[in-house]
Design a protein around this motif. Sequence first.
Motif, mmCIF file in Angstrom:
data_model
loop_
_atom_site.group_PDB
_atom_site.id
_atom_site.type_symbol
_atom_site.label_atom_id
_atom_site.label_comp_id
_atom_site.label_asym_id
_atom_site.label_seq_id
_atom_site.Cartn_x
_atom_site.Cartn_y
_atom_site.Cartn_z
ATOM 1 N N THR A 1 0.832 -1.199 0.000
ATOM 2 C CA THR A 1 0.000 0.000 0.000
ATOM 3 C C THR A 1 0.863 1.244 0.000
ATOM 4 O OG1 THR A 1 -1.421 -1.274 1.438
ATOM 5 C CG2 THR A 1 -1.965 1.032 1.127
ATOM 6 N N LYS A 2 1.895 1.195 0.850
ATOM 7 C CA LYS A 2 2.758 2.367 0.931
ATOM 8 C C LYS A 2 3.348 2.661 -0.434
ATOM 9 C CE LYS A 2 3.666 3.243 4.628
ATOM 10 N NZ LYS A 2 3.638 3.800 5.925
ATOM 11 N N ALA A 3 3.849 1.600 -1.073
ATOM 12 C CA ALA A 3 4.455 1.805 -2.388
ATOM 13 C C ALA A 3 3.448 2.444 -3.328
ATOM 14 C CB ALA A 3 4.929 0.469 -2.940
ATOM 15 N N ALA A 4 2.235 1.893 -3.343
ATOM 16 C CA ALA A 4 1.216 2.415 -4.255
ATOM 17 C C ALA A 4 0.965 3.891 -3.958
ATOM 18 C CB ALA A 4 -0.064 1.614 -4.090
ATOM 19 N N ALA A 5 0.771 4.179 -2.687
ATOM 20 C CA ALA A 5 0.435 5.555 -2.337
ATOM 21 C C ALA A 5 1.525 6.502 -2.825
ATOM 22 C CB ALA A 5 0.274 5.667 -0.831
ATOM 23 N N PHE A 6 2.798 6.097 -2.606
ATOM 24 C CA PHE A 6 3.853 7.017 -3.029
ATOM 25 C C PHE A 6 3.975 7.058 -4.532
ATOM 26 C CE2 PHE A 6 5.019 6.964 1.391
ATOM 27 C CZ PHE A 6 5.311 8.297 1.574
ATOM 28 N N GLY A 7 3.680 5.908 -5.165
ATOM 29 C CA GLY A 7 3.706 5.924 -6.623
ATOM 30 C C GLY A 7 2.754 6.967 -7.178
ATOM 31 N N VAL A 8 1.515 6.918 -6.668
ATOM 32 C CA VAL A 8 0.526 7.848 -7.207
ATOM 33 C C VAL A 8 0.890 9.275 -6.844
ATOM 34 C CG1 VAL A 8 -1.021 7.717 -5.240
ATOM 35 C CG2 VAL A 8 -1.913 8.308 -7.463
ATOM 36 N N MET A 9 1.453 9.457 -5.647
ATOM 37 C CA MET A 9 1.884 10.819 -5.287
ATOM 38 C C MET A 9 2.874 11.330 -6.311
ATOM 39 S SD MET A 9 2.395 11.322 -1.270
ATOM 40 C CE MET A 9 1.053 11.233 -0.113
ATOM 41 N N LEU A 10 3.863 10.469 -6.616
ATOM 42 C CA LEU A 10 4.875 10.902 -7.589
ATOM 43 C C LEU A 10 4.189 11.326 -8.877
ATOM 44 C CD1 LEU A 10 7.600 8.168 -7.007
ATOM 45 C CD2 LEU A 10 7.720 10.581 -6.410
ATOM 46 N N ARG A 11 3.277 10.470 -9.339
ATOM 47 C CA ARG A 11 2.638 10.788 -10.623
ATOM 48 C C ARG A 11 1.858 12.083 -10.523
ATOM 49 N NH1 ARG A 11 3.697 7.801 -14.613
ATOM 50 N NH2 ARG A 11 3.557 5.529 -14.511
ATOM 51 N N LEU A 12 0.990 12.147 -9.522
ATOM 52 C CA LEU A 12 0.064 13.279 -9.465
ATOM 53 C C LEU A 12 0.836 14.578 -9.248
ATOM 54 C CD1 LEU A 12 -2.898 13.735 -9.699
ATOM 55 C CD2 LEU A 12 -3.112 13.522 -7.237
ATOM 56 N N PHE A 13 1.713 14.565 -8.240
ATOM 57 C CA PHE A 13 2.344 15.841 -7.872
ATOM 58 C C PHE A 13 3.462 16.215 -8.833
ATOM 59 C CE2 PHE A 13 0.424 14.554 -3.853
ATOM 60 C CZ PHE A 13 -0.290 15.691 -3.590
ATOM 61 N N ASP A 14 4.225 15.187 -9.242
ATOM 62 C CA ASP A 14 5.382 15.536 -10.078
ATOM 63 C C ASP A 14 5.027 15.600 -11.555
ATOM 64 O OD1 ASP A 14 6.728 15.716 -7.816
ATOM 65 O OD2 ASP A 14 7.879 13.857 -8.001
ATOM 66 N N VAL A 15 3.787 15.179 -11.922
ATOM 67 C CA VAL A 15 3.399 15.314 -13.330
ATOM 68 C C VAL A 15 2.256 16.316 -13.460
ATOM 69 C CG1 VAL A 15 2.514 14.139 -15.357
ATOM 70 C CG2 VAL A 15 4.117 12.971 -13.844
ATOM 71 N N ALA A 16 1.098 15.953 -12.867
ATOM 72 C CA ALA A 16 -0.094 16.768 -13.116
ATOM 73 C C ALA A 16 0.015 18.122 -12.434
ATOM 74 C CB ALA A 16 -1.322 16.018 -12.616
ATOM 75 N N LEU A 17 0.529 18.135 -11.195
ATOM 76 C CA LEU A 17 0.461 19.366 -10.398
ATOM 77 C C LEU A 17 1.821 20.040 -10.259
ATOM 78 C CD1 LEU A 17 -1.815 17.879 -7.627
ATOM 79 C CD2 LEU A 17 -2.492 19.037 -9.719
ATOM 80 N N ILE A 18 2.742 19.668 -11.165
ATOM 81 C CA ILE A 18 4.112 20.130 -10.980
ATOM 82 C C ILE A 18 4.188 21.649 -10.942
ATOM 83 C CG2 ILE A 18 4.606 20.138 -13.454
ATOM 84 C CD1 ILE A 18 7.008 19.140 -10.600
ATOM 85 N N ASP A 19 3.275 22.311 -11.640
ATOM 86 C CA ASP A 19 3.384 23.771 -11.723
ATOM 87 C C ASP A 19 3.063 24.435 -10.400
ATOM 88 O OD1 ASP A 19 4.081 24.226 -14.525
ATOM 89 O OD2 ASP A 19 2.236 23.074 -14.830
ATOM 90 N N ALA A 20 2.305 23.725 -9.542
ATOM 91 C CA ALA A 20 1.977 24.308 -8.240
ATOM 92 C C ALA A 20 2.999 23.907 -7.182
ATOM 93 C CB ALA A 20 0.583 23.869 -7.810
ATOM 94 N N ALA A 21 4.117 23.334 -7.666
ATOM 95 C CA ALA A 21 5.091 22.769 -6.718
ATOM 96 C C ALA A 21 5.478 23.792 -5.657
ATOM 97 C CB ALA A 21 6.333 22.303 -7.468
ATOM 98 N N THR A 22 5.644 25.043 -6.087
ATOM 99 C CA THR A 22 6.077 26.061 -5.115
ATOM 100 C C THR A 22 5.083 26.150 -3.964
ATOM 101 O OG1 THR A 22 4.939 27.621 -6.527
ATOM 102 C CG2 THR A 22 7.329 27.491 -6.760
ATOM 103 N N THR A 23 3.802 25.817 -4.257
ATOM 104 C CA THR A 23 2.788 25.922 -3.209
ATOM 105 C C THR A 23 2.759 24.669 -2.350
ATOM 106 O OG1 THR A 23 1.532 27.015 -4.912
ATOM 107 C CG2 THR A 23 0.440 26.660 -2.792
ATOM 108 N N TRP A 24 2.649 23.495 -3.033
ATOM 109 C CA TRP A 24 2.490 22.295 -2.201
ATOM 110 C C TRP A 24 3.825 21.808 -1.652
ATOM 111 C CZ3 TRP A 24 5.355 18.489 -4.311
ATOM 112 C CH2 TRP A 24 5.453 18.371 -5.720
ATOM 113 N N GLY A 25 4.934 22.260 -2.236
ATOM 114 C CA GLY A 25 6.229 21.790 -1.740
ATOM 115 C C GLY A 25 6.393 21.994 -0.243
#
Lengths: 99, 671, 514, 206, 488
Positions: free
Chosen positions: C250-274
């Motif tokens: 589960t942990k792996a999955a959760a971090f996998g999706v985090m990587l995808r969502l945050f580092d791909v879809a939401l990368i432009d808001a990185a300054t905010t969510w970082g």
Amino acid sequence: MNLTWYLVVSALIFCIGAGGVLVRRNPLVILLCIELMLNAANLALVGFSRAHGNMDGQMFALIVMVVAACEVAVGLGLIVALFRRRLPIDVDELRELQG
Amino acid sequence: MSVTTYGWLVLAFPLAGTILIGLTWRLLPARAHGILGTLAIALSFAAAVLAFFELESLGEEERQVVAVGWNYAVANGLDAKVSILIDPLSTLMMLVVSGVSMLIHLYSVAYMGGDRGYTRFFAYLNFFVFSMLLLVLAANFFLLIVGWAFVGAASYLLISFWYRRTTATQAGIKAFVINVVGDVGLVLGTYFIFRGTGSLDFLTTFEEVGSAFGRNDGDLVAGCLLLLVGAFAKSAQVPLHTWLPDAMEGPTPVSALIHAATMVTAGVYLIARMHPLFEQAPVAADVGAILGCATLLIAATIGLVVTDLKRVIAYSTMSQIGYMVMAVSSAAYAAGMFHLMTHAFFKALLFMAAGSVIAAMAGTQNLDRMGGFRRAMPFTFGCMVIGGLALSGVPPFSGFFSKDEIIALLFAREDWHVVLGVLGYVGSFMTAIYTFRMIFRAFSGEPVTEARELLDHGHLYHPEHPTNPMTGEIEDTDVGFPGPEHHIAEREAPMKAAMGMLALLATIGGAVQIPSVNEALHHFLEPAFHDSRFYEELEPSGTLTIVGLLIGSAIALLGIFVAYTLWVRSPERPRALQQRFAFLHRIFVNKWYFDEGIDLLVVRPMAWVGRFAASTFERTFVNGALVGGTSGLVRLGSAAVRRVQNGYLRYYAALLLMGITTLGAYFLISA
Amino acid sequence: MTPQAPKIDWEALSPLVALAVGACIVLLVGLLRGRFARRHLTPALTVVTLGATAGLGVWQWGANTSVVEGALAIDDLTLSLTMAFVVGGIAAVLLSWRSSAAEEAGEGEFYALLLSSVLGMVVLVAAQNLVALFLGFELLSIPLYVLCATHMRREHSLESGLKYLIIGSVGSATLLYGLAFLYGATGSTDFSGIAAAGAELGDDVLFLTGIALVVAGLAFKASVAPFHQWTPDVYEGAPTPVTAFMAVATKAAAFGVMLRLFDVALIDAATTWGPALATLAAVTIVVGNVGAIGQSSLKRLLAYSSVAQAGYMLAGVVVSTSLGVQATVFYLFAYTVMNLAAFAVIVARERETPLGDDISSLYGLGSTRPLLAWPMTIAMLGLAGLPATVGFFGKLYLIRAAVDNDYGWLGAVIVIGSAISLVYYLRVIAAVWMRSPSEAPVARVAVAGPRGRPAIAGGSHEADAAAPEERRVTQLEVIFVAVVAAIATIVFGIYPEPLFDLARDAGAALTNLV
Amino acid sequence: MAEVLFFIAAIGAVAGAVGTVSLRNPFYAVLALVCHLLALAALFLLLRAEFVAAAQVVVYAGAVMVLYVFVVAYVGGSGEPLVVAGGASLRFASILFALALFVELTIALVGTGLSALETEGAGYAPGFGTPAEVGALFLTKFLVAFEIASLLLLIAAVGAVILARRRAGLGEPGEVSVADVMRGREITASDAPAGSMLEAAGPPKR
Amino acid sequence: MTIHLSILIFWPLLLAVLGGLAPRGVAPLFAVVGAFVPLGYAVIMLADFDTGAAGLQYVTDDAWIDELGIRYSLGIDGLNLWLVALTTLLFAASALWVALRPPVRAKLFAVHFGIAETAVLGAFVAQDLALFVLFFDLMLVPFYFLLGQWGGPERVAAAVKMVVYTLVGSLLMLAAAVATAVLASPGELTFALSDLRENLLGENSQKLLFAAFALAFLIKMPSFPFHGWMPDAYRNMPLPVLAVFSGVVSKVAAYGFLRIALPLFPEAVADWQLILLIIALLSIVYGSVLAFTQTNIRLILGYSSIAQLGFITLGIFALDPEGRGAQGALLQAINHGLVVAPLFLIAALLAARAAGSEDLRDMGGIATRAPVLATLFMIVTLATLAMPGSANFVGEFFILLGVFESELAVAIIASTGVILASVYALRLYIRSMHNREGPAVTSFDMGLRDAIVLVPLVLAILAFAVYPQLALEAGEGAVQAVTEAVAR
């Protein structure tokens, strides 16, 4: 009638659901509250879909219904199992696990 | 063979003796080790003599020979080598040290006969001689410090030779620590000088000193003063003298050898050796001279009242060394060394005699309990008297010439050194008094039981229990305590031989340097002091010398007379005097409160700090604040986390919601 | 209008298909009458399925395609994480083989649920649009809700099931609402569309609130503080094999999706969510490590430790560089092997001693059972991040990534956390080596089933059938798992190159990152 | 006209939600939820989501809720007192947080720069929300979702079965376990949870 | 490129593993072989080492983990040559000691012992920052087990305290190391010391990172006031283990300063010099003072070690141009290891003669029937108090001279430490060997199996005392290189 209204309503429902989870002790009712939250999401999705004029939102909403149904099924199953084990149907009584 | 080879041999024999005795401690019978040890020193002495002649054969100016053994610590610009320096000064010391040591070894062969630690004793004794010779022969500061510390260690080992006596071990550690203080002073002094000259080697340093430092240059003065600290610690000069009286806990031959003849004079040798530095830093030299003078008076005053036989001699040693220090610090080098030599003779003799008496007293050293040994131990009495006369400077005994030479030179030095000279006379007066006080109280008067035992039955007094004369606690006679057969007054031949020999030397020793008759010593030492500013000039006029000699002998005789009247004629008089000068008497008896002072200033604070650190600081700060603090913090957090984890599902949900809300808030704000 | 059926790249899709088909087959085989079929065939088939999935994954390695109208991306990130799921899955199967939990649930169903959960994880990490993401999320969660509850004889099991279900549903509802907002703000459900829209949206309130809710939802799944609270209770209550599976997969999955969502879809808001994620990471590290101190239940202890580990990995997500991705993936694998070793030992002891998962069940292990003692020791040292274990390089890698992107303080927090963690990891080791069994408290048997059988999570009938005094039946497969995982921990601790390669490929999959 | 309908439906939905949360008896709560769902369906219609609305009524309000009703009947929906274990504090806190969340969400929705929300929505596209459109999307763009959803349903069913099916050794509240009889323990109605069948049947005959 | 160092450091580990697999009885044998072969290696190396040549010798340098730029690079130079020799010697002695008195579960003991030696040697020869950190942290693990399983009454608590306390520092160092590498790497990430030495960091980051390293090293030493873990650990660790632990592990920290901290953070070192000198000074005084208030032999030696390491730190941070301080520190590191190990072993013998008590109050008069023991003990004691003529004195002479040139006042205060040392060292000797016999004391001389371990060690001390030049020559070049780096 602009869409913000719909969304505010959905937000309201979502929060009511969330609040409900916190105040109720009967898992059945808690499940109902979760249903509320999901439906709020549905409303939001449909509303946005209307706003953007693309169907993705609606499709999403349909999928969510399925998911909701599944959660209900499993949830009710659990409750039945609890009942079978003569365990109290009350989340405040279920606190063997703590610390 | 070259002179340096002999020098190495002089060092080698005692060391070999130590090792050999140490390794064969089980193989050979005890006596053999005694002989072995004595033999080693004898050989060493022989080598020294040969070295002497070899040196004489050399030309005036190349009588300072250095030989490098091997590089000891030559790195990062430091030149600490194992190298020896042979010159008249070191040769004289060699001769005195090895010679006297030989005789004392001989004495010990008999004296320590009954002791269970016989072998160990000779191993230590040989080791000491080796160290002393190392000190004397060292050609650089580093090796000097090594020898310096070695003699300290040897003296410690021998002081606490009877190591199950708490008194002995305490005296030992006291001596050791004060000696370490001296070592540290020496080291720091070396640093100061090294900073200027950039070399540890003596001769280089002496050449450099003129160019490296100006006259009374701060660094140099500091360095010399620190060297004085070293010298004073070793030579028991005020205020670092307190260890010497306690050191009398050791067996009497040790007192004779280390704490009279050789080690304690190392300070004098050091100052003489370092004369180029001190002449460049007269301030330091003056400090030395004044403190030396102070010591000689203080020690003498104490000597007047102590009731412990050996301690009387110990204090007189202090005071005599005071003379020497005063001398060498005021550039009367030859005189100082001369007195060093003669003192070695008569003081060793006195200790031997005292040892004989103490043996007869079954270890007791208290004068109050002695008396009437004159007929019981005639030979000892004779030696004692000779020694006493020499010490108090009665012509023609050796002490007479040496001491008066010093005082004469002080007068010759003019200006304020004259005061020192006058005080020197005061000292010699007291010297004569306490010396003969001791002799009279021990030998004249009604024979005490011990003496009577010897007289009537011709055998020595044996107490039923051996006891510690200091504390009176019962002892056995096993290792670490004096042995059962430890009472052999003047019986055995080796003792007599040694004492006789020394008596002779003490009598005629002065011959080597008789003003305007025979300047042998002065000439002999000249090459060592060729770079001295005073050595040649400082020459008392004939009349001054003659007058000095006359005054000196007069004072000595007067002192003896006073002693006679006080302790033979009317023994009740001293009591009255004590009443009269109660205050002075208290000061003298309490040794001018030096021990108390040091205890108050150094020992107590240290102990207190230690207790505080151990009990409070360690607990509250090191383990409390640093360790307990952090761990406590963690535990607190743990408790908090687990309280929140209370099993109520709805609490979890609540926290979830709270998290969501705060997150949302953050994002809204950042938007 | 006749809809044009999308072309489907079956090769790329094959791992998922394998899982789905496998799940159905296992389910059907579970219906067979024969005891053997149920008892031994189903787990075997499950292992085969997982193996096949792994194999197909290896076959598809480097393909980096997106299938079915860009709904799923079968790239190296997906596949590498799939490997993690498979490892976790196989371990879970081996641990629950012949365990009473599986028997009570009915083996067929049990393993089918396991497989579908794995499928859900794959979908989750492969998802390229919000719908698939949400479905994957649920497909991974719902079977787990059930699995947690399968050990019916212990009310703990049911309690954990219910808690997990309710909190989980709240979490997914939150996530869903967040997704809805994202969709609303960007008008698209595809990551690509969101990324494109996000570029000009910048810091639109709706968008950011959506992100906030999504963060909450995913943080819950990854048990990041303060959304971690279900973790200890559920981990303790669930059957141990399931716990192991949850802990790693589960942990792996959760971090996998985090990587995808945050580092791909939401990368432009990185300054905010970082910064937000960074703070969460720090809090998590502290809470997890601090909470684990003084726990007597090993599963609980590991639960808290897993919370802490989540904090470490979150740091990798925060830095949002491909270095960060690599570090996270690497650490995921390290974490997987180390935890499996630990859980395997716990299972073994649960079956051997009546002490359940209490730390006292380990007393004297060092002298009696080296084959269990060493794996436990190695696992603990590894989790503590000591050298010569893969955990050391994991931490090194994470810190490096953090420092690289000016999150040096996060690196400091990581090491401080590890320092605290030593307190409880060493306690476990001490229990293994420095205590004698005699010190153990009198057997505290958990709620006994009607046949007086100590019903312990992950307990086994062979084990329970044996008389209590000589209950020495440790199934070999358990020891096998422990030893293999331990060896992996050490080997990768000395020669981590393979894992690094894997991580590098995974990181390369996210092409948009530096 | 739309406004009126909206307000009626919205009020209905919110009222239903409130009812669900606040009614003590689970049975009534379920009914409240049904009302809520129907109102929601109406809102969906207003948003031109015919199919979703239909599904809402048929699947949700119909099937799912029936399931609920059955379970409530089986378990015996004993209405619990609304006092909270955490005391008023927790409850107060939860309401507070809920409100805070609501405020945040509203700010987000109102404050957004999304112009479309100010409008009635995008212009009318033919077939928007029609079953045909939905079906087409399910077979094309959302094919994966569709398949997975189906699998999910299967798994959920399996899970429900696992949890709810009878088991040897797990006592059935409706029945008298032999062990209890052996222990000679008097079985009384009070043992059974209120509203269960045993309670109705009363103690067994001896 | 040679394999020698790899053999040197991994041989003990290899033998430990083999011993672990071997039958119970022979395990100690494996330990002895595992410890003595490296000793032989080290001796050959001493002979073979080319003093004149600058830079590293016996270099091994392979890529290990490209991903993180970690290289498996080992090397010997003046800084670590003698420390390696010391390590092998002490481990050999201790292994022999243990082999002659096998403890319970000797097999396991041997395993951990071997790992320990490998870790320590690795830390000494590592020429890659990450590698150093790795070994540095690894060192602690085997000692944790050795203390925790074979230790005294509160062994477990003590072990945990020791590991956690010291690892707090070490882990901070780990982070600092990574930061250093990341910030300093020109392009490709690298941990190789040679590269890092080339391109240094800005002063501010230097300060921060140096603080982390310094903390780690000071805790490991331990140095006042970070010695909180020491008393418990020393009180409970089995004596043969304590011998190597106190003798070697603490030196790794001192060595770390010379190898890592000074070359990598010269500016920071210059800025922090006074602070560290003061810490060292406090360690000297505090350690000495506590050493003569304690009555437990282990603690006396423990606190004396604090003082001794204070001297070493003092020398390292003297930073005098000729590098005398550092030279002395290096020498003193070896000397202290050489004396403290036999002291702990002797402590074991004393306890055996005082009915198992390790408290001075229960001792006294042990010398009466044990002349050999007394002699050896006396020699070691005199060496401990840095008596002139011992190599320890040479070390202190260099150290104090170095400090004297940079910070005169510090040197003068520090020299009081020498005096205090003589007090606590002699006190230890006198109260155990001399004075009246303690109540439970039975004095008997040491047997062959004690002598076979102790005599060689004492001979080593004597040899070193007669000819310290060897070590000094070896160290000179390397040390000057270090100090010049700071001066630049």
